[in-house]
Design an enzyme around this catalytic site. Sequence first.
Site, PDB file in Angstrom:
ATOM      1  N   ARG A  24       2.693  -9.691  -3.648  1.00 27.08           N
ATOM      2  CA  ARG A  24       2.805 -11.116  -3.962  1.00 27.08           C
ATOM      3  C   ARG A  24       3.842 -11.802  -3.080  1.00 27.08           C
ATOM      4  NH1 ARG A  24       3.773 -10.328  -8.723  1.00 27.08           N
ATOM      5  NH2 ARG A  24       6.024 -10.676  -8.797  1.00 27.08           N
ATOM      6  N   VAL A  79       3.834   1.557  -1.254  1.00 24.69           N
ATOM      7  CA  VAL A  79       4.415   1.693  -2.588  1.00 24.69           C
ATOM      8  C   VAL A  79       3.389   2.289  -3.551  1.00 24.69           C
ATOM      9  CG1 VAL A  79       5.384   0.442  -4.556  1.00 24.69           C
ATOM     10  CG2 VAL A  79       6.022  -0.205  -2.227  1.00 24.69           C
ATOM     11  N   THR A  80       2.151   1.823  -3.467  1.00 24.54           N
ATOM     12  CA  THR A  80       1.084   2.333  -4.325  1.00 24.54           C
ATOM     13  C   THR A  80       0.880   3.825  -4.120  1.00 24.54           C
ATOM     14  OG1 THR A  80      -0.063   0.195  -4.259  1.00 24.54           O
ATOM     15  CG2 THR A  80      -1.344   2.096  -4.953  1.00 24.54           C
ATOM     16  N   ASP A  88      -5.298   0.231  -5.550  1.00 19.56           N
ATOM     17  CA  ASP A  88      -4.521   0.416  -6.767  1.00 19.56           C
ATOM     18  C   ASP A  88      -5.377   0.997  -7.883  1.00 19.56           C
ATOM     19  OD1 ASP A  88      -1.997   0.010  -8.224  1.00 19.56           O
ATOM     20  OD2 ASP A  88      -3.133  -1.446  -9.374  1.00 19.56           O
ATOM     21  N   ASP A 105      -5.066   4.706  -9.466  1.00 17.95           N
ATOM     22  CA  ASP A 105      -4.791   4.786 -10.908  1.00 17.95           C
ATOM     23  C   ASP A 105      -5.591   5.921 -11.541  1.00 17.95           C
ATOM     24  OD1 ASP A 105      -2.951   2.754 -10.987  1.00 17.95           O
ATOM     25  OD2 ASP A 105      -4.337   1.238 -11.778  1.00 17.95           O
ATOM     26  N   ASP A 119       0.832  -1.209   0.000  1.00 16.68           N
ATOM     27  CA  ASP A 119       0.000   0.000   0.000  1.00 16.68           C
ATOM     28  C   ASP A 119       0.863   1.254   0.000  1.00 16.68           C
ATOM     29  OD1 ASP A 119      -2.169  -1.652   0.084  1.00 16.68           O
ATOM     30  OD2 ASP A 119      -2.714  -1.218   2.164  1.00 16.68           O
ATOM     31  N   ASP A 178       4.905   1.062 -11.329  1.00 16.22           N
ATOM     32  CA  ASP A 178       3.543   0.772 -10.889  1.00 16.22           C
ATOM     33  C   ASP A 178       3.344  -0.719 -10.650  1.00 16.22           C
ATOM     34  OD1 ASP A 178       0.848   1.536 -10.321  1.00 16.22           O
ATOM     35  OD2 ASP A 178       0.254   0.787 -12.285  1.00 16.22           O
ATOM     36  N   GLY A 192       2.508  -4.603  -6.814  1.00 15.56           N
ATOM     37  CA  GLY A 192       2.017  -5.971  -6.980  1.00 15.56           C
ATOM     38  C   GLY A 192       3.074  -6.994  -6.608  1.00 15.56           C
TER      39      GLY A 192
END
Length: 210
Positions: free
Chosen positions: A73, A30-31, A86, A90, A28, A65, A69
């Site tokens: 993961r 990073v997003t 995300d 976006d 989150d 981006d 993920g």
Amino acid sequence: MIARLRGVVGRLFDPLAGLLIRLGVSADAVTVAATLGVVVVALWLLPTGHLLAGGIALTVLALGDALDGAVARKAGTTGPWGAFLDSTLDRVADGAIFIGIAAYFWVQLGGTVRSAGVVAALSSLVLGYLVSYARARAESLGFTAAVGIAERGERLVVAITGCYLVGFGLDPWVMVVLLGLLAVASLVTALQRIGTVRRQARAAVGGGAA
């Protein structure tokens, strides 16, 4: 094609994702950080006419981006919340990019090209949102609508390519033409998705009647 490329880039980011996890950085975070980066670049570099620098920065951020993920993961934290965050951010990033391009035309240029550029950029933004909404609404109703010639990845490629071309010295009308074509492609994509859902809805009604 863009979605597959994003998956490949995400796997290449696995070592970096592992490092971020060890440092306690969540997917989150990073997003959110990537989105803030796009907003700053789009609303600072583009309106001030630094299209080449903006294009390079947006390319790096667009590839990055996929990093959220990869982190999710590897950390085992993938789930509905991450997907929701995300997708929502976006839309923020997309808005910033096209508003930044529209601001470039409005602030840096004049005459017909200014008006045409602003209209083309904002039309691409609105129709791009329509494309995204059509899919989201379809899926909320139990249909699928992942079709079309201008999905998010393709829209970003066109916008950033326009920044590169004009940044390298081509006439701003080149970006106007690209954005105009993108707006048309986005409209076609929205209509494709509407038609796809219409066919599914008719089939569902026919199946229920049988």
